[in-house]
Write a protein that holds these residues in place. Structure first.
Motif, PDB file in Angstrom:
ATOM      1  N   ARG A 170     -16.633 -16.847  16.084  1.00 43.98           N
ATOM      2  CA  ARG A 170     -16.461 -17.336  17.447  1.00 43.98           C
ATOM      3  C   ARG A 170     -16.023 -18.789  17.411  1.00 43.98           C
ATOM      4  O   ARG A 170     -16.507 -19.575  16.590  1.00 43.98           O
ATOM      5  CB  ARG A 170     -17.787 -17.219  18.210  1.00 43.98           C
ATOM      6  CG  ARG A 170     -18.147 -15.797  18.621  1.00 43.98           C
ATOM      7  CD  ARG A 170     -19.465 -15.739  19.354  1.00 43.98           C
ATOM      8  NE  ARG A 170     -20.596 -15.930  18.457  1.00 43.98           N
ATOM      9  CZ  ARG A 170     -21.261 -14.913  17.872  1.00 43.98           C
ATOM     10  NH1 ARG A 170     -20.899 -13.659  18.112  1.00 43.98           N
ATOM     11  NH2 ARG A 170     -22.267 -15.150  17.064  1.00 43.98           N
ATOM     12  N   THR A 227     -14.000 -15.246  20.965  1.00 47.58           N
ATOM     13  CA  THR A 227     -14.329 -14.502  19.752  1.00 47.58           C
ATOM     14  C   THR A 227     -13.023 -14.097  19.063  1.00 47.58           C
ATOM     15  O   THR A 227     -12.287 -13.262  19.574  1.00 47.58           O
ATOM     16  CB  THR A 227     -15.160 -13.270  20.089  1.00 47.58           C
ATOM     17  OG1 THR A 227     -16.310 -13.687  20.825  1.00 47.58           O
ATOM     18  CG2 THR A 227     -15.606 -12.566  18.823  1.00 47.58           C
ATOM     19  N   GLU A 256     -14.331  -9.868  15.729  1.00 42.89           N
ATOM     20  CA  GLU A 256     -15.614  -9.316  16.107  1.00 42.89           C
ATOM     21  C   GLU A 256     -15.923  -8.099  15.259  1.00 42.89           C
ATOM     22  O   GLU A 256     -15.178  -7.120  15.250  1.00 42.89           O
ATOM     23  CB  GLU A 256     -15.604  -8.949  17.599  1.00 42.89           C
ATOM     24  CG  GLU A 256     -17.010  -8.619  18.080  1.00 42.89           C
ATOM     25  CD  GLU A 256     -17.052  -8.371  19.583  1.00 42.89           C
ATOM     26  OE1 GLU A 256     -16.004  -8.478  20.227  1.00 42.89           O
ATOM     27  OE2 GLU A 256     -18.140  -8.058  20.076  1.00 42.89           O
TER      28      GLU A 256
END
Lengths: 252, 324, 288
Positions: free
Chosen positions: A14, A19, A22
């Motif tokens: 992040r 983000t 992920e």
């Protein structure tokens, strides 16, 4: 049974509220070339930066040869055998081709305390430098100043430098970018040869090259893993086709 | 390189011979002045290791010069000469340890932070000697006797004698030059230059660049300490001004004036800086104004410094030929 | 330490910190927006103090000196930017250091040629010359209080300038993406000139305000320059609010250092800086 060298499990990165990656998982095996695909801004560079240690992970784990390396710095990862090249050519432009490779080779046995030893008398380093220059197809250009060479040659040098570090895992960020077709096909041949004894992660925009050379393809979209599988599986994947809709590269 | 290796060697030998012969013809005043230049040349070479080779622009190098100078003055007995073989290593060691402690902090920063932080720490060292009773406060302290190079009953030479001290300083300069030659050719030196060119890539190739930079910082600090030691021995007193940030700026100017990235350039820079200062101060009491203008001119019009001058002139003439 | 002397020292610390903030915020603005490290910033502080001395002698009152001195400092700043600093934007930090180091020598000698090397004092305005009694022995000078009030006012003004005005918006945008600003048709050269002049004014104003409580003397800029560096390093480069926090921290460290450990007072602020560096090398509010 293949040997898994580098494994990322659920890595996340992040930046503030954004983000970039992920829950991405990826496994690199010896003898296999693993390609990482995705549209611009999909998070490919973030992913490779986390594997190389240029970026810290926000979450998740990275293992190398069965050992957890999530907390290791970039130099530490390089020393245990994870080598990388960069999307934007990242060499020592003022040094000769030979010195670029020699410096890379010297990193394996640094001998920092030997202040009275001439670096140019360390035969093992010199030999390694010569060998990787030959392997990357730069013979005869040892004395050229790296910054004055063509873009394609600089890309070759970039690969030679990674090879000089004896890396078992090669993380290559768009090695073909900006190359002419002849240079590119030479590079693909080289990658094919290098894969036999190593694990390679290839981030690449040239679809023809990727589908020709990859054993496994992982597709990232918006920082998430969309699909992972053999080239045939990826080609048949509806989601991938949708993600790339309008990109002519997939009309293979 | 503009000269062949052989010509360069001959030029260096001529230079050393000229310096060695100088006390035979020069007056006492000028012998001391040249000795001062030789000391500043060591100081400038030590900074060049950081700036010119490691790419670390330090504005705090005078701290190590001053700390070594204070060390010899503080540990020497008041009414007897100290033993050279004791106070010399002790002073250099003190400077090296100070560089280690400060380096551990300042090398955590980069670029403009590094410049400001090195400047701030040198000021801290300045106040340590200026405000406390430790080093005689703002008046500084005297070194009443020059150290003796005594080994048991034997005295191989005598630093109390001006010419012998001059030769001792010259020998130190040559030794530092030779040492730097080795270091720069060593694996360590190559890494240092690599860090200046592209630190990021050095790290991705497996070099923990922090440790290399710290090593260079300590070595440079210790060599600056050697210069500071010789300075204290030559002039016999030390003041906090030796550690002031103006001294740090002064030695940085020598490196740039001569041409960074070359020990010979650093020596040339030290020599021409002192020559300019002496010359200007004969002209006017506002000689610093002229110095400031020279600094502006060098940075704006002579990138590469004096050492690059022959090549630039040659380039100029070559272009001239082309037009004809 | 009893409660009143503690109060006095606290007020001193705040006043000193706010004055440092005034000088350091100019330094950090110029660095954050234009990417220039300016060693000659301390010379502008000195110039302010000498302007205060000269103009107070001429007009008889420090307030008039400030009213006349501020536009003068602004003009000097704009002229220096146009003639000299404009050449520094594309140069590396080393060259900026050397050029501005050269400027210090030049400014010091010009000062010496123009007004000599004597130490001067500047009288404070009569209506601020008194003291506020705290107990039987202690009192606090009104003038120091006035400095704090003025500096707080200036800090609030700076906040509005940067956060709420069109110029401030351009300044903020310029510090982030030079090309973007230029492509929007905003005159970046003008912004740089204004920012630089603003930086000079803040340093000079610091010198003017400080003139009555510290002597006006040669080389007075160096010490302030280095302390401003410490403030900027502690606060984080380019961050005006970091500079405010850093300046107050340094003000307290210095003032109470002098009370508690008088011998090591000069060293105290650098120890604070060392601690911050260990903890957050990019400064308290710096971007990592």
């Amino acid at each position: 049974m293949t040997e898994a060298l580098l494994e990322a499990r659920g890595v996340t990165r992040r930046f503030g509220g954004l983000t970039a990656n992920e829950n991405v998982s990826i496994t690199l095996e010896r003898g296999k070339l693993h390609a990482l695909l995705g549209p611009n801004g999909a998070g490919k560079s973030t992913c490779i930066n986390m594997l190389s240690g240029d970026l810290a992970v926000s979450d998740g784990h990275i293992h190398y040869k069965g050992r957890e390396i999530t907390g290791l710095s970039a130099p530490q990862r390089s020393r245990i055998g994870i080598g990388r090249s960069y999307q934007r050519t990242n060499i020592f432009p003022g040094f000769t081709v030979f010195e670029n490779c020699r410096l890379a080779a010297q990193s394996r046995r640094q001998r920092a305390w030997r202040l009275f030893t001439n670096a140019l008398s360390l035969e093992d380093t010199l030999e390694k430098a010569r060998a990787v220059i030959a392997e990357a197809g730069l013979e005869g250009r040892e004395d050229r100043i790296a910054g004055t060479m063509s873009h394609g040659e600089q890309r070759q040098l970039e690969i030679a430098m990674v090879l000089a570090t004896d890396a078992d895992v090669l993380l290559l960020d768009e090695p073909l970018a900006g190359m002419g077709s002849e240079e590119a096909s030479k590079m693909v041949e080289l990658l094919d040869r290098l894969r036999r004894t190593r694990a390679i992660l290839l981030v690449e925009h040239d679809m023809d090259a990727v589908f020709a050379v990859a054993d496994t393809i992982t597709v990232l979209v918006n920082g998430q893993l969309l699909a992972s599988g053999s080239p045939a599986e990826i080609r048949a994947n509806i989601e991938v086709q949708q993600a790339y809709l309008g990109e002519e590269a997939f009309h293979v | 390189m503009i000269f062949s290796d052989r010509t360069a060697l001959i030029l260096k030998l001529l230079g050393v011979s000229a310096l060695a012969g100088y006390p035979l013809v020069g007056s006492e005043f000028y012998i001391e002045l040249v000795a001062k230049v030789l000391i500043l040349a060591i100081f400038a070479m030590s900074l060049d290791l950081l700036v010119g080779f490691g790419g670390l622009v330090s504005l705090g190098h005078a701290a190590f010069f001053g700390i070594a100078a204070y060390t010899v003055a503080l540990i020497s007995p008041e009414y007897d000469p100290a033993n050279l073989w004791l106070v010399l290593p002790a002073s250099v060691l003190a400077a090296g340890l100070a560089a280690l402690a400060i380096g551990l902090l300042v090398l955590r920063t980069k670029g403009i932070y590094f410049i400001m932080v090195t400047l701030a720490f040198t000021q801290m060292a300045f106040y340590l000697f200026h405000d406390t009773a430790l080093g005689g406060g703002s008046d500084g302290i005297y070194l009443n006797f020059r150290p003796e190079p005594r080994v048991g009953e034997w005295m191989p030479f005598d630093l109390a004698e001006g010419h012998q001290l001059y030769y001792f300083i010259l020998a130190a300069l040559v030794a530092v030059y030779v040492l730097l030659g080795f270091v720069l050719r060593s694996p360590f030196g190559r890494v240092l230059v690599g860090i200046k060119s592209n630190e990021h890539r050095m790290r991705s190739m497996g070099y923990s660049t922090f440790h290399y930079k710290l090593g260079a910082f300590v070595l440079a600090g210790a060599l600056a300490g050697l210069a500071g030691f010789l300075y204290a021995v030559l002039f016999g007193f030390v003041t906090p001004e030796l550690l002031s940030w103006h001294e740090s700026g002064h030695v940085l100017m020598m490196v740039i004036l001569g041409g960074m990235g070359s020990p010979i350039g650093a020596m040339l820079g030290a020599g021409s800086m002192v020559a300019l200062e002496e010359g200007f101060s004969l002209l006017t009491k506002h000689w610093q104004l002229l110095m400031g203008l020279v600094i502006l001119a060098v940075v704006l019009f002579l990138p590469g410094g004096l050492i690059a001058l022959p090549a630039r002139l040659r380039g100029l003439f070559a272009r001239g030929d082309h037009h004809d | 330490m009893d409660i009143f002397s503690f109060l006095v020292q606290t007020l001193n610390a705040v006043q000193y910190g706010l004055l440092l903030f005034l000088v350091a915020s100019g330094l950090t603005l110029v660095f954050g927006i234009m990417g220039i490290i300016n060693l000659a910033h301390g010379s502008f502080y000195m110039a302010g103090a000498y302007l205060a001395f000269g103009l107070t002698s001429a007009t008889g009152n420090l307030l008039w000196a400030i009213v006349l001195g501020v536009p003068l400092a602004m003009a000097i700043g704009a002229a220096l930017e146009a003639l000299l600093f404009v050449h520094l934007y594309k140069r590396d930090h080393l060259e900026q250091v050397l050029l501005t180091y050269g400027l210090i020598l030049i400014f010091e000698e010009l000062r010496s040629i123009l007004v000599g090397d004597d130490v001067h004092g500047v009288p404070m305005p009569d209506f601020l010359a008194g003291s506020i009694p705290l107990d039987d022995t202690l009192s606090y000078p009104v003038y120091r209080l006035a400095i704090s009030v003025v500096c707080v006012g200036l800090a609030i003004g700076l906040y509005f300038l940067i956060q709420r005005t069109r110029l401030g918006m351009m300044i903020r945008a310029g510090s982030h993406d030079r090309d973007m600003v230029q492509s929007l048709g905003i005159n970046i050269k003008l912004i740089y000139r204004v920012v630089f002049a603003l930086g000079v004014v803040m340093a000079a104003l610091g010198g003017m305000l400080a003139a009555p409580i510290s002597s006006v003397a040669p080389n007075m800029g160096g010490q302030v320059l280095i302390l401003s560096f410490v403030v900027v390093v502690v606060g984080g480069i380019g961050s005006v609010w970091g500079a405010l926090i850093g300046a107050l921290l340094i003000g307290f460290a210095d003032t109470f250092g002098k009370v508690i450990l008088p011998d090591f007072a000069g060293v105290m602020v650098y120890l604070v800086m060392a601690a911050v560096l260990l903890w957050r090398p990019e400064g308290l509010l710096g971007k990592g």
